[in-house]
Design a protein around this motif. Structure first.
Motif, PDB file in Angstrom:
ATOM      1  N   ASN A 184      41.286   2.366  62.507  1.00  0.00           N
ATOM      2  CA  ASN A 184      40.495   1.693  62.938  1.00  0.00           C
ATOM      3  C   ASN A 184      39.724   0.898  61.827  1.00  0.00           C
ATOM      4  O   ASN A 184      39.886  -0.679  62.202  1.00  0.00           O
ATOM      5  CB  ASN A 184      40.457   1.853  64.049  1.00  0.00           C
ATOM      6  N   ARG A 204      40.863  -2.812  60.403  1.00  0.00           N
ATOM      7  CA  ARG A 204      39.732  -4.186  60.520  1.00  0.00           C
ATOM      8  C   ARG A 204      38.933  -4.443  59.086  1.00  0.00           C
ATOM      9  O   ARG A 204      38.638  -6.034  59.867  1.00  0.00           O
ATOM     10  CB  ARG A 204      38.185  -3.126  61.339  1.00  0.00           C
ATOM     11  N   ILE A 252      41.341  -4.379  68.048  1.00  0.00           N
ATOM     12  CA  ILE A 252      40.404  -5.013  66.803  1.00  0.00           C
ATOM     13  C   ILE A 252      40.216  -6.403  67.131  1.00  0.00           C
ATOM     14  O   ILE A 252      40.724  -7.415  67.074  1.00  0.00           O
ATOM     15  CB  ILE A 252      40.614  -4.611  64.877  1.00  0.00           C
ATOM     16  N   ASN A 302      32.000  -1.532  69.664  1.00  0.00           N
ATOM     17  CA  ASN A 302      32.809  -1.017  68.135  1.00  0.00           C
ATOM     18  C   ASN A 302      32.586   0.408  68.400  1.00  0.00           C
ATOM     19  O   ASN A 302      32.981   0.903  67.810  1.00  0.00           O
ATOM     20  CB  ASN A 302      31.640  -0.913  67.147  1.00  0.00           C
ATOM     21  N   MET A 347      37.091   0.863  70.672  1.00  0.00           N
ATOM     22  CA  MET A 347      38.170   0.608  70.690  1.00  0.00           C
ATOM     23  C   MET A 347      39.548   0.944  70.878  1.00  0.00           C
ATOM     24  O   MET A 347      40.297   0.136  70.402  1.00  0.00           O
ATOM     25  CB  MET A 347      37.680   0.327  69.159  1.00  0.00           C
TER      26      MET A 347
END
Length: 692
Positions: free
Chosen positions: A218, A222, A323, A381, A384
């Motif tokens: 992840n 991002r 994201i 945040n 996710m």
């Protein structure tokens, strides 16, 4: 003429020289190890021998890994056997990742045309970190590590090393992430997410490794920057990624995924929707949204243990990561269930990366129809990644549990009372052969249902850790046998009714009818239950994995109960219809009162025969269908949990012969008590008492 040195790279990744005796001997020794094994194959990280010491419960030991792996394998003594608990065998290192590039840099393609004295045979500078090696050898697409990683065996130690490799790339090389880098990164992750590697995740000592992998992917995604409106970023078998460019004027956007658990099964569907009202919160300038799908990660993702939470909680769909830009807070997910059984109720969850566990408060289930679940989730945040869990208990199940618990209690009490009443009036109600056989059927129906209900209660409270034991096999067998006996005795009673209607002038001997009754009532169930055990137990498909009852998912052993039961219900329904038709005797010029009396007589017969012939189990067909309303499950639970009460009511209490016999029994008891009182109060007895 200067002597040319021979440069070789040994299996351990170190540079060896032929002019060095120790180096050449080391190389020959390591190469000789290859020849010692059959077919010239290297030994894997698994060793043949376990610990040789005595196996004392809860004791531990370790053994070194076979060459060329380094590390060790830990064993724990469990049930007087050494069982593998941990493994750190790895053949990968920072040096081995870049060894081919180091050796190739010493002998370039043009080396044949260069004078020997010009070539530089000094050892290359050592690679101290993954980031340094990638920057030096393949800064554009990370391709330099792919061959080494993908050719490595997915041992537990190698998996842990690769996860750490991906974590380092995510933190140290996350600047200027391109689509080529994302593809190479995903290929490395795909290697350890393969179904063939899943079992080895369990032996990694650090239980946070799986959550580190998810967080690293992840984090790396991002930093990716999209250049096109829509991009299919990654399309590996065990990891997929897609990207979209969005802004506040974009209409509702969707990501659709179809990923398989392996190369042979059909794809499991997943969909991500960004609602239109959420897109309005975006700034005018363009933003991007990236989504990632993991079909196999759910089986290895380990939660941090929490009190009052039943673990493990199996993931029952794709894990979908998103994201999103700032301003987007809610996302809609649609998951297809992996386990499509009716008991697999869904619970929408989000993975909290800091707490390392599934957060039930991150999502709510908005719709659950058939095999699909729709979830509305809050994106942050820290949360996710999202999926669905197999909920251990739902509100619907609790309602059914309460009905079953109360109904079974009343049913068991009613059946005991039924047997007591039958015993009390037996000699008065079995005057003829027909009444004798009828009451034999009622008694055996009551006994079978009573024992079956007791076994059901024992099964419900049986300790889950012992489900693999022989006790669970015994519980399943006896539950199966007595429930089948219940149905076959009902079937025999239906045959007696048809026999009485169709055969008027001939009666079978009582002994022959009893023999047929017990052969049908107990012989047929014994054959079916015994055959089911013999066929499915060797394949370990007799019981369900979560309960001591017949398996459905793998061997369909439940059909050995469902098919006979439903066939008998269908036959008994025909018998009830025949009785209803036979009861209606229309006469010429009958009045409305006579018609009403006929209707009442038919209704009474149907009401009495329905529980006695098990027709209430016919509602079970509706509960087997997908998408059936909860009301059918409640009706089915009510009718069958209270079946013992219905047998007492319609089979015993509403029988006028039994009521008359009870009245006579009570009258005789009262007469005896009055006679005893009169005898005790007579003058003769009084004088005797005075003389004493």
């Amino acid at each position: 003429m200067q002597r040319q040195a021979l440069v070789m790279v040994g299996p351990s990744g170190r540079t060896l020289g032929a002019d060095s005796p120790s180096g050449l001997l080391a190389f020959l020794h390591e190469d000789g190890d290859k020849l010692q094994h059959p077919e010239g194959k290297l030994k894997t990280g698994r060793i043949q021998e376990k610990c040789r010491g005595p196996c004392i419960p809860a004791s531990n030991c370790s053994q070194p890994c076979a060459q060329p792996f380094h590390g060790e394998i830990g064993f724990t003594c469990h049930q007087n056997k050494w069982q593998k608990s941990t493994e750190t065998c790895t053949s990968l290192s920072v040096e081995t990742l870049f060894k081919d590039f180091n050796s190739a840099s010493r002998l370039p393609l043009a080396a044949s045309s260069i004078p020997v004295h010009v070539l530089d045979f000094r050892a290359p500078e050592p690679v101290e970190s993954v980031a340094q090696g990638i920057r030096r050898n393949c800064p554009i697409d990370y391709a330099c590590i792919l061959d080494v990683v993908k050719s490595s065996e997915a041992t537990s130690g190698n998996i842990a090393f690769i996860v750490e490799l991906l974590r380092n790339i995510s933190t140290d090389l996350s600047d200027n992430v391109t689509q080529d880098k994302m593809k190479s990164y995903s290929e490395v992750a795909n290697h350890i997410l393969d179904t063939a590697a899943i079992s080895n995740w369990a032996f990694i000592p650090d239980k946070n490794t799986s959550s580190d992998l998810l967080q690293s992917v992840n984090l790396f995604a991002r930093q990716l920057r999209l250049h096109n409106e829509s991009e299919n970023l990654v399309d590996e078998l065990f990891i997929q990624a897609k990207g979209l460019r969005i802004n506040h004027n974009t209409s509702e956007e969707k990501f659709n995924f179809s990923a398989s658990m392996n190369s042979t099964t059909e794809g499991i569907l997943g969909m991500i929707e960004i609602p239109r009202q959420e897109l309005w919160n975006l700034p005018p300038n363009a933003s991007q949204a990236i989504s990632i799908a993991f079909p196999t990660l759910g089986t290895i993702l380990k939660e941090v243990h929490l009190q009052n939470v039943s673990l493990p909680r199996p993931v029952n769909g794709l894990i979908l990561s998103v994201i999103l830009p700032e301003g987007l807070k809610q996302v809609l997910f649609t998951f297809e269930k992996i386990n499509k059984s009716r008991s697999a109720r869904a619970q929408c969850v989000g993975w909290h990366s800091r707490k390392r566990r599934w957060d039930e408060n991150a999502c709510e289930t908005t719709l659950e129809i058939m095999n699909r679940v729709k979830c509305l989730c809050n994106y942050t945040n820290m949360v996710m990644s999202f999926s669905i869990l197999m909920s251990p208990k739902s509100i619907d199940n609790k309602v059914l549990d309460y009905i079953t618990c109360i109904g079974l209690s009343i049913s068991i009490f009613s059946l005991i009372l039924c047997l007591i009443v039958e015993a009390a009036v037996w000699s008065r109600v079995v005057m003829t052969e027909v009444s004798y056989i009828r009451h034999v059927c009622i008694v055996n129906i009551a006994v079978s249902l009573l024992i079956a209900n007791v076994w059901f209660i024992i099964n419900s409270n049986f300790h889950k850790k012992a489900q693999d034991s022989n006790w669970c096999v015994a519980l399943t067998f006896f539950s199966h046998f007595f429930y089948l006996s219940l149905f076959f005795w009902m079937f025999f009673q239906a045959l007696l009714i048809i026999y009485g209607i169709l055969v008027v002038f001939h009666r079978m001997m009582k002994s022959r009818m009893m023999a047929i009754g017990f052969a049908v009532g107990y012989g047929c169930p014994l054959v079916i239950a015994g055959t089911t055990v013999a066929v499915t137990v060797p394949e370990k498909g007799y019981m369900r994995p979560d309960a001591c009852w017949l398996n459905w998912d793998s061997t369909k052993a439940l059909l050995a109960f469902a098919v006979p039961a439903l066939v008998i219900v269908a036959v008994n329904l025909v018998v009830v219809l025949v009785v209803a038709v036979n009861t209606q005797r229309p006469s010429i010029g009958s009045s409305k009162s006579q018609d009403l009396a006929i209707i009442m007589r038919i209704s009474k017969n149907v009401a009495i025969l329905t529980p006695l012939l098990g027709l209430t189990w016919g509602f079970g067909v509706a509960t087997l269908l997908e998408g059936t309303s909860l009301i059918f499950h409640i009706i089915f639970a009510l009718l069958n949990a209270f079946q013992g009460f219905f047998i007492l009511l319609f089979g015993t209490i509403m029988d006028h012969k039994i009521r008359d016999a009870l009245k006579m029994r009570m009258s005789s008891l009262k007469g005896r008590s009055r006679a005893a009182e009169n005898a005790s109060l007579s003058p003769t007895n009084g004088s005797k008492l005075m003389n004493r």
